[in-house]
Design a protein around this motif. Structure first.
Motif, PDB file in Angstrom:
ATOM      1  N   LEU A  31       4.060   5.538  -5.519  1.00 24.15           N
ATOM      2  CA  LEU A  31       3.951   5.698  -6.925  1.00 24.15           C
ATOM      3  C   LEU A  31       3.148   6.660  -7.452  1.00 24.15           C
ATOM      4  CD1 LEU A  31       3.926   2.131  -8.179  1.00 24.15           C
ATOM      5  CD2 LEU A  31       5.799   3.752  -8.421  1.00 24.15           C
ATOM      6  N   GLN A  32       1.888   6.893  -6.754  1.00 23.18           N
ATOM      7  CA  GLN A  32       0.979   8.004  -6.863  1.00 23.18           C
ATOM      8  C   GLN A  32       1.441   9.410  -6.843  1.00 23.18           C
ATOM      9  OE1 GLN A  32      -2.272   7.179  -4.134  1.00 23.18           O
ATOM     10  NE2 GLN A  32      -3.250   5.697  -5.558  1.00 23.18           N
ATOM     11  N   ASN A  33       2.543   9.431  -5.887  1.00 20.22           N
ATOM     12  CA  ASN A  33       3.030  10.785  -5.491  1.00 20.22           C
ATOM     13  C   ASN A  33       4.381  10.905  -6.537  1.00 20.22           C
ATOM     14  OD1 ASN A  33       0.968  11.461  -3.541  1.00 20.22           O
ATOM     15  ND2 ASN A  33       2.409  10.281  -1.999  1.00 20.22           N
ATOM     16  N   GLN A  34       4.512  10.049  -7.610  1.00 20.73           N
ATOM     17  CA  GLN A  34       5.921   9.955  -8.239  1.00 20.73           C
ATOM     18  C   GLN A  34       7.124   9.895  -7.447  1.00 20.73           C
ATOM     19  OE1 GLN A  34       5.518  10.018 -11.924  1.00 20.73           O
ATOM     20  NE2 GLN A  34       3.449   9.608 -11.226  1.00 20.73           N
ATOM     21  N   THR A  54       1.008  -1.150  -0.035  1.00 17.57           N
ATOM     22  CA  THR A  54       0.002   0.036  -0.026  1.00 17.57           C
ATOM     23  C   THR A  54       0.717   1.385  -0.200  1.00 17.57           C
ATOM     24  OG1 THR A  54      -1.764  -1.326   1.180  1.00 17.57           O
ATOM     25  CG2 THR A  54      -1.571   1.156   1.297  1.00 17.57           C
ATOM     26  N   LEU A  92       2.360   1.712  -3.422  1.00 12.38           N
ATOM     27  CA  LEU A  92       1.337   2.474  -4.353  1.00 12.38           C
ATOM     28  C   LEU A  92       1.256   4.033  -3.996  1.00 12.38           C
ATOM     29  CD1 LEU A  92      -1.198  -0.425  -4.464  1.00 12.38           C
ATOM     30  CD2 LEU A  92       0.379   0.183  -6.337  1.00 12.38           C
ATOM     31  N   THR A  93       1.069   4.369  -2.815  1.00 13.49           N
ATOM     32  CA  THR A  93       1.088   5.829  -2.269  1.00 13.49           C
ATOM     33  C   THR A  93       2.354   6.256  -2.972  1.00 13.49           C
ATOM     34  OG1 THR A  93      -0.363   5.018  -0.542  1.00 13.49           O
ATOM     35  CG2 THR A  93       0.870   7.268  -0.603  1.00 13.49           C
TER      36      THR A  93
END
Length: 616
Positions: A9-12, A3, A6-7
């Motif tokens: 990755l969402q924040n680059q 998790t 994934l967070t």
């Protein structure tokens, strides 16, 4: 912890994601999700080589995962291993046929492998699944253009523009495709909009298409610089220290057109004429073998012809280094089957821009540009990133073995009038601007019974030009279109024309030397840019100043005068015929010696650890 990955990755935050994934895999080496994500992260960080092992390991465990196949294929494609990627694209499409991204990337690999019709089917599938997929419409436009379906290509590009008007260079592509089909509706407004955005530093237009309409050397320089920086930035610095001096200079010509195409029509005699005691010449072929007579001549001329079409840019650069090439010649520039990213890796100590693209490439890794004092006068050097290597006569190579067939064409079989004066222009349709066409129509009106004979590149352009003629008060029947023939036959039919009318701002290049070789006079107007000065360069090498004008009004007046003054026209034609074998333009041997002299000067400067400089 996944998790948290994934967070990140969402924040680059790719470094954070990589760190977390390493921790997971250290404690759980067979964690399938972590391995898959690690491959994705490596790909996002621009390291597809490192991504491959993760995807391949996952695939052994779960071969039925569509996204895994998709990501593996993407990694292979980014490494220019599109042939290897195809199987995974196919499997991904079978496993998840409703995923537009799978079809899009499948099409890209097929496109890279020149399987254009199959690629088009993939792009059409992608946009049918997601009608607002900009990339699908853009790529569809590209393929349709390569298939010469210009009208459909323009429609696809227009749809892509509606979806994403900020897409780099797209509006310039639309401008070029409008010119390809001679669709001049609001052409001036579109050009002015592009010009203003270009001058504001925006990524708005590709250099090649812009040459067909721009009269500004400074604008063409800016377009090339922006394009090179965005698409083909420097990958690594070139060699600094000189290599040991050899008896022979090693030169490699990199080109995608070693076949029956304009570049090879001009250059084959030069390849054959190189001094084998002083030069070793190689062909790096990014195209294909068309089995033509020209291709056979070239294969005999080169020490070696190497197919690089399926090699990655990195592999080609390594090949050039292993061949120990001294001078690497770019015969494409931004035209045709080019490989700019090979040059961006600076694999050779001397890199030369020559012939295929009439202008600067705007890239710091290109050292020299072969030119002459007419196409790039000293006052224009500031508009070229490369240093100028000046040929003493015309920069354009010519093959003195160019064959004119024995076939005799009658005017009637070509659709031409038996007695009227025949003006012709066999340039590509995109070079015909409304301003040039206006001039041509005034010429036809002034010369009774005259016609204009053009090449039919595509049916859309032919129809549009007939309409434009009618709108200017000229019968569409006075515009005659020639279908494409083999070069020897095409040259033979030139005898049925009286005068070749050049275009501006982009002149006839190969088409001008074709016409002159057959004894057909070419009337030109000196332009403000490299592509607009080429015909003047050719005519000057033939010592035919009578056919060079300095304004469109002078051009128009002379075109009319030559049709109405038989004696003056015949004197010019006789002079041209006398000069074909006595002046420099078609003297391939002398041209090659002059070119080799420039290569030697480049090499000597490099050996002396001197930076490139203008050569005379």
């Amino acid at each position: 912890m996944l998790t948290q990955v994934l967070t990140a990755l969402q924040n680059q935050d790719l470094l954070r994601a990589q760190f977390l994934l390493k921790e997971i895999l250290a404690s759980s080496p067979n964690n399938l999700d972590a391995m898959h994500l690690m491959g994705i992260v490596c790909g996002m960080m621009g390291r597809p080589n490192e991504a491959l092992p993760f995807f391949e390991q996952c695939l052994q465990i779960n071969p039925q995962d569509a996204m895994l196949r998709f990501n593996l294929a993407k990694a292979l494609s980014s490494l220019q291993r599109d042939g290897d990627a195809l199987e995974h694209h196919q499997q991904a499409a079978k496993l998840d046929p409703s995923n537009q991204d799978i079809w899009l990337n499948y099409g890209r690999s097929l496109d890279n492998l020149r399987k254009r019709k199959e690629a088009l089917a993939c792009y059409e599938k992608a946009v049918s699944l997601k009608p607002d997929l900009m990339e699908g419409w853009f790529n569809k436009g590209k393929i349709l253009g390569e298939l010469k379906c210009y009208d459909e290509a323009l429609n696809s590009y227009m749809r892509a523009y509606q979806l994403r008007p900020t897409e780099p260079f797209l509006l310039g592509i639309i401008l070029h495709y409008k010119m390809l089909i001679c669709d001049w509706a609001d052409l001036d407004g579109l050009y002015e909009h592009i010009q203003q955005n270009l001058r504001n530093g925006l990524k708005i237009v590709e250099p090649f298409g812009f040459q067909g309409i721009s009269h500004s050397e400074s604008d063409l320089l800016l377009a090339a610089k922006i394009f090179a920086n965005e698409r083909y930035p420097l990958r690594q610095a070139g060699p600094i220290l000189a290599k040991p001096i050899r008896k022979k200079i090693r030169a490699a010509y990199l080109c995608g057109e070693f076949r029956d195409q304009a570049t090879s029509v001009l250059m084959t005699g030069v390849y054959e004429s190189h001094d084998k005691e002083k030069f070793e010449i190689f062909a790096l072929d990014n195209g294909w073998n068309d089995g033509s007579v020209l291709r056979n001549r070239m294969e005999q001329a080169f020490q070696e012809m190497i197919d690089i079409s399926s090699l990655s840019d990195e592999a080609v650069a390594e090949l050039i280094k292993n061949l120990d090439i001294d001078i690497l010649v770019n015969l494409n520039g931004y035209f045709g089957e080019a490989r700019p990213n090979v040059f961006a890796r600076h694999p050779a100590p001397i890199q030369v821009n020559f012939l295929g693209f009439p202008g600067t490439l705007g890239a710091s890794y290109m050292d020299y540009l072969i030119a002459d004092p007419i196409i790039i006068p000293p006052t224009s050097q500031e508009y070229y990133v490369e240093k100028i290597a000046y040929m003493p006569n015309s920069y354009q190579a010519n093959d003195s073995k160019r064959i004119i067939s024995d076939r005799i064409f009658s005017r009637s079989e070509l659709g031409l009038p038996e007695n009227g004066f025949v003006y012709c222009c066999f340039n590509n349709n995109y070079k015909i601007t409304p301003q040039t066409f206006d001039c041509w129509m005034r010429i036809l009106k002034a010369v009774d019974g005259s016609v204009l004979w053009l090449i039919e590149d595509n049916v859309f352009a032919a129809n549009n030009l007939r309409i434009e003629a009618k709108n200017r008060g000229v019968s569409p029947d006075r515009i005659i279109f020639a279908t494409r023939l083999s070069l020897p036959d095409h040259l033979a039919r030139h005898s049925n024309a009286d005068l070749f009318l050049d275009t501006l701002p982009y002149n006839a290049h190969t088409t001008a030397s074709d016409a002159l070789w057959t004894g057909l006079p070419v009337l030109t107007c000196l332009g403000n840019t490299f592509p607009g000065r080429v015909a003047t360069s050719l005519l000057s090498a033939l010592e035919m100043p009578e056919l060079i004008t300095n304004s469109m009004q002078e051009y128009e007046n002379l075109a009319v005068e030559l049709a109405n003054s038989h004696d003056k026209f015949q004197a010019i034609k006789n002079k041209l015929l006398n000069h074909l074998n006595t002046k420099s333009l078609f003297d391939t041997q002398t041209y090659t010696r002059d070119l080799e002299d420039l290569y030697q000067k480049m090499y000597d400067r490099y050996q002396a650890n001197l930076n490139p400089e203008h050569l005379y």
